[in-house]
Design a protein around this motif. Structure first.
Motif, PDB file in Angstrom:
ATOM      1  N   ARG A  44       1.248  -1.126  -0.094  1.00  0.00           N
ATOM      2  CA  ARG A  44       0.342  -0.253  -0.201  1.00  0.00           C
ATOM      3  C   ARG A  44       0.542   1.981  -0.059  1.00  0.00           C
ATOM      4  N   GLU A  45       1.848   1.328   1.217  1.00  0.00           N
ATOM      5  CA  GLU A  45       2.794   2.530   0.410  1.00  0.00           C
ATOM      6  C   GLU A  45       3.463   2.756  -0.937  1.00  0.00           C
ATOM      7  N   VAL A  46       4.017   1.568  -1.225  1.00  0.00           N
ATOM      8  CA  VAL A  46       4.474   1.814  -2.344  1.00  0.00           C
ATOM      9  C   VAL A  46       4.284   1.559  -3.997  1.00  0.00           C
ATOM     10  N   ALA A  47       3.559   0.964  -3.918  1.00  0.00           N
ATOM     11  CA  ALA A  47       2.606  -0.032  -4.959  1.00  0.00           C
ATOM     12  C   ALA A  47       1.102   0.525  -5.086  1.00  0.00           C
ATOM     13  N   ASP A  48       0.940   1.023  -6.896  1.00  0.00           N
ATOM     14  CA  ASP A  48      -0.756   1.505  -6.983  1.00  0.00           C
ATOM     15  C   ASP A  48      -0.419   0.376  -8.250  1.00  0.00           C
ATOM     16  N   THR A  49       0.054   0.002  -8.755  1.00  0.00           N
ATOM     17  CA  THR A  49      -0.331  -1.273 -10.141  1.00  0.00           C
ATOM     18  C   THR A  49       0.535  -2.341  -9.326  1.00  0.00           C
ATOM     19  N   ILE A  50      -0.445  -3.495  -9.920  1.00  0.00           N
ATOM     20  CA  ILE A  50       0.217  -5.343 -10.110  1.00  0.00           C
ATOM     21  C   ILE A  50       0.301  -5.464 -11.414  1.00  0.00           C
ATOM     22  N   VAL A  51       1.223  -6.635 -11.564  1.00  0.00           N
ATOM     23  CA  VAL A  51       1.211  -6.435 -13.026  1.00  0.00           C
ATOM     24  C   VAL A  51       1.603  -7.886 -13.199  1.00  0.00           C
ATOM     25  N   PHE A  52       1.262  -8.955 -13.380  1.00  0.00           N
ATOM     26  CA  PHE A  52       0.994 -10.474 -13.349  1.00  0.00           C
ATOM     27  C   PHE A  52       1.450 -11.093 -15.296  1.00  0.00           C
ATOM     28  N   GLY A  53       1.708 -12.314 -15.264  1.00  0.00           N
ATOM     29  CA  GLY A  53       1.882 -13.033 -16.216  1.00  0.00           C
ATOM     30  C   GLY A  53      -0.103 -13.755 -16.053  1.00  0.00           C
ATOM     31  N   ARG A  54       0.215 -14.014 -17.544  1.00  0.00           N
ATOM     32  CA  ARG A  54      -1.425 -14.361 -17.832  1.00  0.00           C
ATOM     33  C   ARG A  54      -1.764 -15.452 -16.846  1.00  0.00           C
ATOM     34  N   GLN A  55      -1.128 -16.732 -16.919  1.00  0.00           N
ATOM     35  CA  GLN A  55      -1.817 -17.784 -15.731  1.00  0.00           C
ATOM     36  C   GLN A  55      -1.364 -17.295 -13.856  1.00  0.00           C
ATOM     37  N   THR A  56      -0.380 -16.929 -14.165  1.00  0.00           N
ATOM     38  CA  THR A  56      -0.573 -16.074 -12.699  1.00  0.00           C
ATOM     39  C   THR A  56      -1.617 -15.351 -12.380  1.00  0.00           C
ATOM     40  N   PHE A  57      -1.765 -14.568 -13.248  1.00  0.00           N
ATOM     41  CA  PHE A  57      -3.265 -13.734 -12.711  1.00  0.00           C
ATOM     42  C   PHE A  57      -4.622 -15.180 -13.111  1.00  0.00           C
ATOM     43  N   LEU A  58      -4.841 -15.563 -13.828  1.00  0.00           N
ATOM     44  CA  LEU A  58      -5.555 -16.561 -13.396  1.00  0.00           C
ATOM     45  C   LEU A  58      -5.501 -17.170 -12.439  1.00  0.00           C
ATOM     46  N   ASP A  59      -4.693 -18.126 -11.612  1.00  0.00           N
ATOM     47  CA  ASP A  59      -4.516 -18.732 -10.546  1.00  0.00           C
ATOM     48  C   ASP A  59      -4.806 -17.710  -8.596  1.00  0.00           C
ATOM     49  N   MET A  60      -3.904 -16.122  -9.173  1.00  0.00           N
ATOM     50  CA  MET A  60      -4.340 -15.474  -8.381  1.00  0.00           C
ATOM     51  C   MET A  60      -5.804 -15.195  -7.866  1.00  0.00           C
ATOM     52  N   GLU A  61      -6.665 -14.789  -9.411  1.00  0.00           N
ATOM     53  CA  GLU A  61      -8.000 -14.344  -9.264  1.00  0.00           C
ATOM     54  C   GLU A  61      -8.681 -15.997  -8.874  1.00  0.00           C
ATOM     55  N   ALA A  62      -8.257 -16.452  -8.968  1.00  0.00           N
ATOM     56  CA  ALA A  62      -9.197 -18.243  -8.023  1.00  0.00           C
ATOM     57  C   ALA A  62      -9.247 -18.364  -6.962  1.00  0.00           C
ATOM     58  N   TYR A  63      -8.379 -17.735  -6.411  1.00  0.00           N
ATOM     59  CA  TYR A  63      -7.354 -17.716  -5.199  1.00  0.00           C
ATOM     60  C   TYR A  63      -7.737 -15.916  -4.109  1.00  0.00           C
ATOM     61  N   TRP A  64      -7.862 -14.718  -4.328  1.00  0.00           N
ATOM     62  CA  TRP A  64      -8.055 -13.957  -4.098  1.00  0.00           C
ATOM     63  C   TRP A  64      -9.161 -13.306  -3.938  1.00  0.00           C
ATOM     64  N   THR A  65      -9.918 -13.443  -4.686  1.00  0.00           N
ATOM     65  CA  THR A  65     -11.013 -12.754  -5.189  1.00  0.00           C
ATOM     66  C   THR A  65     -12.219 -14.026  -4.271  1.00  0.00           C
ATOM     67  N   LYS A  66     -11.885 -14.611  -3.475  1.00  0.00           N
ATOM     68  CA  LYS A  66     -12.531 -16.074  -1.916  1.00  0.00           C
ATOM     69  C   LYS A  66     -11.845 -15.356  -1.289  1.00  0.00           C
ATOM     70  N   VAL A  67     -11.156 -14.900  -0.480  1.00  0.00           N
ATOM     71  CA  VAL A  67     -10.467 -14.864   0.458  1.00  0.00           C
ATOM     72  C   VAL A  67     -10.427 -13.139   1.664  1.00  0.00           C
ATOM     73  N   ASP A  68     -10.600 -13.385   2.687  1.00  0.00           N
ATOM     74  CA  ASP A  68     -11.090 -11.903   3.433  1.00  0.00           C
ATOM     75  C   ASP A  68     -10.524 -12.151   4.526  1.00  0.00           C
ATOM     76  N   SER A  69      -8.921 -10.981   3.539  1.00  0.00           N
ATOM     77  CA  SER A  69      -7.760  -9.930   4.290  1.00  0.00           C
ATOM     78  C   SER A  69      -7.262  -9.005   4.258  1.00  0.00           C
ATOM     79  N   ASP A  70      -6.474  -8.313   4.691  1.00  0.00           N
ATOM     80  CA  ASP A  70      -5.901  -7.099   3.988  1.00  0.00           C
ATOM     81  C   ASP A  70      -4.838  -7.507   3.318  1.00  0.00           C
ATOM     82  N   MET A  71      -4.332  -8.617   2.376  1.00  0.00           N
ATOM     83  CA  MET A  71      -3.614  -9.021   1.483  1.00  0.00           C
ATOM     84  C   MET A  71      -4.466  -9.186   0.273  1.00  0.00           C
ATOM     85  N   ALA A  72      -5.647  -9.218   0.802  1.00  0.00           N
ATOM     86  CA  ALA A  72      -7.066 -10.149  -0.439  1.00  0.00           C
ATOM     87  C   ALA A  72      -7.806  -8.303  -1.007  1.00  0.00           C
ATOM     88  N   ALA A  73      -7.930  -7.586   0.232  1.00  0.00           N
ATOM     89  CA  ALA A  73      -8.311  -6.356  -0.225  1.00  0.00           C
ATOM     90  C   ALA A  73      -7.557  -5.519  -0.956  1.00  0.00           C
TER      91      ALA A  73
END
Length: 184
Positions: A44-73
């Motif tokens: 939150r302090e240093v970054a305002d954009t996330i960059v993914f490769g396409r497969q990592t994007f799919l894997d991360m979306e499947a996980y982080w959209t279903k989690v309730d945490s500071d990181m997920a937010a």
């Protein structure tokens, strides 16, 4: 100029995926909510954009959209850019996401030259290797698990020459996890 931070989980022996970049082997990651919350605060302090490769994007979306945490937010609210050679890749499944088709290194060069805060890249292995090869990575934020696996894929596997890094910080957690930050 914006900086590119590569953030990834690695084993104590330096691997971030199994042989052949098998991400199913990520069972080496030790869950640590204290570490995750601290990392989310740093992002939150240093970054305002996330960059993914396409497969990592799919894997991360499947996980982080279903989690309730500071990181997920943070991840769910932050604009995301997906690097892909497929100009027709659908990235609409996750909010605040745009596709950057074509040469990933060139796309990241343009992002770094644009206005804004830092860029955090979550990989995968091949995407991170391509950024290292193009000399675009400014910092490495490694989350080191207290597990040795003996073999796998390293982000530094294809280095044509030795690269020295400067230690910017390190913090250990009771779980055995270690956050280490290096700059080029």
């Amino acid at each position: 100029m914006r900086s590119l931070i590569v953030s990834c989980n690695v084993t104590v022996d330096g691997f971030m995926a199994g042989l052949g970049n098998d991400l199913a082997s990520l069972d080496f990651i030790v869950p640590d909510s204290e570490q995750e919350n601290a990392l989310a605060a740093r992002f939150r302090e240093v970054a305002d954009t996330i960059v993914f490769g396409r497969q990592t994007f799919l894997d991360m979306e499947a996980y982080w959209t279903k989690v309730d945490s500071d990181m997920a937010a943070w991840i769910n609210a932050t604009p995301k850019v997906v690097l892909s050679t497929d100009s027709g890749a659908d990235v609409s499944i996750w909010n605040n996401t745009t596709l950057a088709a074509g040469d990933g290194a060139e796309r990241v060069r343009r992002l770094k030259a644009s206005e804004g805060g830092g860029l955090v890249m979550f990989g995968g292995v091949q995407t991170i290797r391509s950024m290292i090869a193009a000399d675009l990575v400014d910092e490495y934020w490694l989350k080191i698990s207290p597990v040795a696996v003996g073999q796998g894929s390293s982000m530094f596997a294809d280095l044509p020459e030795r690269r020295s890094l400067t230690l910017r910080g390190a913090k250990g957690y009771p779980s055995g996890m270690l956050d280490v930050t290096y700059a080029k």
